[in-house]
Design an enzyme around this catalytic site. Structure first.
Site, PDB file in Angstrom:
ATOM      1  CD  GLU A 112       0.011  -1.513   7.877  1.00  0.00           C
ATOM      2  OE1 GLU A 112      -0.350  -0.844   8.792  1.00  0.00           O
ATOM      3  OE2 GLU A 112       0.733  -1.162   6.858  1.00  0.00           O
ATOM      4  CG  ASP A 132       0.141  -3.958   2.249  1.00  0.00           C
ATOM      5  OD1 ASP A 132      -0.196  -4.653   2.942  1.00  0.00           O
ATOM      6  OD2 ASP A 132       1.041  -3.089   2.280  1.00  0.00           O
ATOM      7  CE  LYS A 158       2.874  -5.800   4.193  1.00  0.00           C
ATOM      8  NZ  LYS A 158       2.075  -4.455   4.949  1.00  0.00           N
ATOM      9  CG  ASP A 164      -0.280  -0.183   2.553  1.00  0.00           C
ATOM     10  OD1 ASP A 164       0.788  -0.086   2.715  1.00  0.00           O
ATOM     11  OD2 ASP A 164      -0.947   0.151   3.470  1.00  0.00           O
ATOM     12  CB  SER A 165       4.617   1.693   0.059  1.00  0.00           C
ATOM     13  OG  SER A 165       4.863   0.442  -0.500  1.00  0.00           O
ATOM     14  CD  GLU A 208       7.514  -0.355   8.200  1.00  0.00           C
ATOM     15  OE1 GLU A 208       6.772  -0.902   7.709  1.00  0.00           O
ATOM     16  OE2 GLU A 208       7.691   0.808   7.832  1.00  0.00           O
TER      17      GLU A 208
END
Ligand code: KIV
Length: 266
Positions: free
Chosen positions: A114, A83, A112, A44-45, A180
């Site tokens: 978070e 993501d 993925k 999602d970056s 991270e």
């Protein structure tokens, strides 16, 4: 069949470190395939590195899928991870499962998510045949809750919370965990405790694997050019190359030296 989650488990068992990189489009997916990168994350970056948003929060599922499909067309060999963007799994498991299914239909092999609060979702997805990579520590979708992009695991409580989240996520069925923005000794401790691979970014050298945002590695993200985060490294300054090439083209056009006879049809 290309790289699978079983190959990553084997790499961990055999103590072989591996690399993951982000990709957002077809040509870079092709180049990463040529480089033999085993795991590609359509992160999602995408939001702040490609689409020009201030952080990862605004990117939509439609935008992610558009880029995921392009990456899938260019990367036949890697394990591809989509993501889940902010908003697709915060409001409940049913919507999240539907979004994950959309990622797999777009050519991803896994998704993925978070945070440590996603245990139920991880179990639901893995039971339905959707492999899940988790992400702990400085999780960018929680930037507002953290009061900025701050390294996590600085207090004893926070360290213990991250450790217990990692253990619970492994038990829930996660096949790997991104660590991270945390002290390296904490990442090393988690890596030693888990049987699934840890993938570090800003978490020191003792993780089982490492990931970087491709645009940091290449020096092409405007807001990080010249001011990279401490953990990142520009392995090739493609940003400077692009600026130089664009200037050289404009100069050649201005001087009338491009196109010359060799680049003309007769
Ligand atoms: O979106 C992303 O690029 C990520 C990596 C930094 C792990 O989540």
């Amino acid at each position: 069949m290309g790289v699978t989650i079983n190959d990553l488990a084997t790499a961990k068992r055999e103590g072989r470190r591996f690399a993951m990189l982000t990709a957002y489009d077809w040509p870079t997916a092709r180049l990463l395939t040529e480089a033999g990168i085993p795991v590609i994350l359509v992160g999602d970056s995408l939001a702040d590195n490609v689409l020009g948003y201030a952080n990862t929060l605004p990117v939509s599922m439609a935008e992610m899928l558009h880029h995921a499909r392009a990456v899938a067309r260019g990367a036949p060999d890697a394990l591809l991870v989509g993501d889940m963007p902010f908003g697709t799994y915060q409001s409940g498991c049913d919507a999240a499962v539907a979004a994950a299914v959309d990622f797999l239909k777009a050519g991803m092999h896994a998704v993925k998510v978070e945070g440590g609060w996603v245990l139920d979702l991880v179990a639901r997805l893995t039971q339905r045949g959707i492999p899940v990579m988790c992400h702990l520590g400085l999780t960018p979708q929680s930037v507002n809750a953290f009061g900025g992009m701050r390294v996590q695991g600085r207090t004893e409580d926070s360290r213990e919370q991250i450790v217990s989240d990692a253990i619970a996520l492994e038990r829930a069925g996660a096949f790997a965990i991104v660590l991270e923005g945390m002290p390296r000794d904490l990442a090393a401790r988690i890596t030693a405790m888990l049987t699934i691979p840890t993938i570090g970014i800003g978490a020191g050298p003792d993780c089982d694997a490492q990931v970087l945002v491709l645009h940091d590695l290449l020096g092409i993200t405007p807001h990080t050019r010249g001011s990279l985060p401490k953990f990142a490294r520009t392995f090739a300054d493609v940003g400077d190359q692009v600026v130089g090439a664009a200037r050289a083209f404009a100069a050649a056009v201005g001087e009338g030296t491009f196109p010359d006879d060799a680049h003309s049809f007769h």
